[in-house]
Design a protein around this motif. Sequence first.
Motif, short mmCIF file in Angstrom:
data_model
loop_
_atom_site.label_atom_id
_atom_site.label_comp_id
_atom_site.label_asym_id
_atom_site.label_seq_id
_atom_site.Cartn_x
_atom_site.Cartn_y
_atom_site.Cartn_z
N SER A 1 -38.63 48.19 -70.48
CA SER A 1 -37.98 47.38 -71.50
C SER A 1 -36.57 47.93 -71.71
CB SER A 1 -38.77 47.44 -72.81
OG SER A 1 -38.79 48.78 -73.29
N ILE A 2 -35.78 47.29 -72.53
CA ILE A 2 -34.43 47.81 -72.77
C ILE A 2 -34.51 49.22 -73.34
CG2 ILE A 2 -32.34 47.54 -74.17
CD1 ILE A 2 -32.55 44.56 -73.80
N GLU A 3 -35.40 49.43 -74.30
CA GLU A 3 -35.54 50.77 -74.89
C GLU A 3 -36.16 51.74 -73.89
OE1 GLU A 3 -36.73 47.96 -76.18
OE2 GLU A 3 -35.23 47.61 -77.75
N GLY A 4 -37.20 51.30 -73.18
CA GLY A 4 -37.86 52.17 -72.22
C GLY A 4 -36.95 52.56 -71.07
N SER A 5 -36.11 51.63 -70.61
CA SER A 5 -35.18 51.94 -69.52
C SER A 5 -34.21 53.04 -69.93
CB SER A 5 -34.40 50.68 -69.11
OG SER A 5 -35.24 49.76 -68.47
N ARG A 6 -33.70 52.96 -71.15
CA ARG A 6 -32.75 53.99 -71.60
C ARG A 6 -33.42 55.36 -71.61
NH1 ARG A 6 -30.59 49.65 -75.05
NH2 ARG A 6 -28.45 49.25 -74.36
N SER A 7 -34.66 55.41 -72.08
CA SER A 7 -35.38 56.69 -72.11
C SER A 7 -35.63 57.20 -70.70
CB SER A 7 -36.71 56.50 -72.86
OG SER A 7 -37.49 57.68 -72.79
N ASN A 8 -36.06 56.31 -69.80
CA ASN A 8 -36.34 56.72 -68.42
C ASN A 8 -35.09 57.23 -67.72
OD1 ASN A 8 -39.04 55.98 -68.68
ND2 ASN A 8 -38.74 53.93 -67.82
N ILE A 9 -33.98 56.55 -67.91
CA ILE A 9 -32.72 56.96 -67.27
C ILE A 9 -32.26 58.30 -67.81
CG2 ILE A 9 -30.26 56.40 -67.10
CD1 ILE A 9 -32.04 54.83 -65.17
N GLU A 10 -32.38 58.50 -69.10
CA GLU A 10 -31.95 59.77 -69.70
C GLU A 10 -32.71 60.94 -69.10
OE1 GLU A 10 -32.59 59.29 -73.85
OE2 GLU A 10 -30.81 58.03 -74.17
N ALA B 1 -9.57 44.75 -56.88
CA ALA B 1 -10.56 44.00 -57.65
C ALA B 1 -10.46 44.34 -59.13
CB ALA B 1 -11.96 44.31 -57.13
N HIS B 2 -10.91 43.40 -59.96
CA HIS B 2 -11.04 43.64 -61.40
C HIS B 2 -12.51 43.94 -61.66
CE1 HIS B 2 -6.95 42.22 -61.94
NE2 HIS B 2 -7.25 41.14 -61.21
N VAL B 3 -12.81 45.17 -62.03
CA VAL B 3 -14.18 45.67 -62.03
C VAL B 3 -14.74 45.78 -63.45
CG1 VAL B 3 -15.70 47.58 -61.35
CG2 VAL B 3 -13.71 46.98 -59.93
N THR B 4 -15.92 45.21 -63.64
CA THR B 4 -16.73 45.48 -64.83
C THR B 4 -17.94 46.26 -64.35
OG1 THR B 4 -16.05 43.44 -65.95
CG2 THR B 4 -18.08 44.49 -66.71
N THR B 5 -18.13 47.44 -64.87
CA THR B 5 -19.25 48.28 -64.44
C THR B 5 -20.07 48.66 -65.66
OG1 THR B 5 -19.89 50.29 -63.22
CG2 THR B 5 -17.85 50.41 -64.51
N ILE B 6 -21.40 48.62 -65.51
CA ILE B 6 -22.28 48.89 -66.65
C ILE B 6 -23.25 50.01 -66.32
CG2 ILE B 6 -22.10 46.50 -67.45
CD1 ILE B 6 -25.04 46.14 -66.45
N THR B 7 -23.63 50.75 -67.34
CA THR B 7 -24.59 51.83 -67.21
C THR B 7 -25.27 52.04 -68.56
OG1 THR B 7 -24.90 54.18 -66.62
CG2 THR B 7 -22.87 53.62 -67.79
N ILE B 8 -26.43 52.68 -68.54
CA ILE B 8 -27.08 53.08 -69.79
C ILE B 8 -27.21 54.60 -69.86
CG2 ILE B 8 -28.29 50.91 -70.22
CD1 ILE B 8 -30.78 52.08 -68.93
#
Length: 414
Positions: free
Chosen positions: A132-141, A215-222
Amino acid sequence: MSEAVQARWPGVAHTPRTPLKARVAKMILKPAAQQVPVRLTFPNGTVWGAGGPHAPEMAIKRPQAFFARIGQDTKIGFGEAYMAGDWTTGPGTDLAHLLTPFADRLANLVPKPLQKLRGLVDDRLPHHERNSIEGSRSNIERHYDLSNDLFAEFLDPSMTYSSAWFGSETESLQAAQERKMDGILDQAGVGEGTRMLEIGSGWGALAVRAAQRGAHVTTITISQEQAALARERFAAAGPEVESRIDLHLVDYREIKGTYDAIVSVEMIEAVGEEYWPVYFNTIDQHLAPGGKVSIQAITMADHRYRATRNSYGWIQKYIFPGGLLPSPEAIDRTLARHTTLAVTDRRPLGRHYARTLRLWRDRFDENWTRVNAQGFDETFRRMWEFYLAYCEAGFDTGYLDVVQLQMQRPAEAG
């Protein structure tokens, strides 16, 4: 073990007290070892395995604890036994070379009748590790936020944490990583003026390389740790590059805007099967007409994916919580059912990943003193060595693959 080790590594500090399961594990492992060209040596002089005197040696230091861990949970216990020091490599034996013959025979080591009982013994992914959004953040951390300094000790100067693409036997890791990044950008058609979205920033190397193309770059991370260092690296690349990059600490499900190119390198492995439709549909919804996608994905054969998709293993417990590797067919099925996209080009790089992992492990070993000074203990060292060697063996045998996949809307391809 010290109290600190017991607190940090409870699964390693406490040996299971399951004598019946240990006996069963011993009964299964002995005939399985006779299929593998290695030597399993025991303190009493006993030797198992089909290997000769010069074959890779697996030295069982604490047989009782080793079989207890294997009996309690084979998929997790084998790695935990290495972390605990219940077994190690013999003199002159490289860990990946020892694991490779096992990886090459992984599908056949356990007798077919027992394989049918997998559903009774496999643990499911813990609920708190769902992506989930919350679970992904915890897993990535739990992985990527360990320490930027840790990763800097074994990655190349570009801080690229994914498979390289080597052009020759003598090419440097950094040059091979640059070729890999160029391959992704070429597949996605990134050039001057391209509006590019990167899902999963890493430490910023791919965003910088795209911006250098205009290029004009938008990059995302958690990952907070990765974002902090990526921003420093954008600034170090110069004002012209930095001005072309926008980094956002958001989940892929929170993306806004439309893009000519969307790229993502070894991020789908952390998405989780139940969220693949959302992941690919999100890409589809934000891709401009005529746009291209390039994703680098670690994959496994479809029959292996189907057999392991509901199980919980050592890699998930200790390295990549919430992780699951797709098969190429699973990706194709998801695209067909949930998007207007299809794979239009495939570039396999599996053997390149085996070499990449070997170079990472060599650097990790060489720089262990500095890693240790950061506060990482010997149990962590054995865990990280096992992780890198285990993956190297998987790619070296073809049990795992990594592929650069181009995706487009078929009607717009050309």
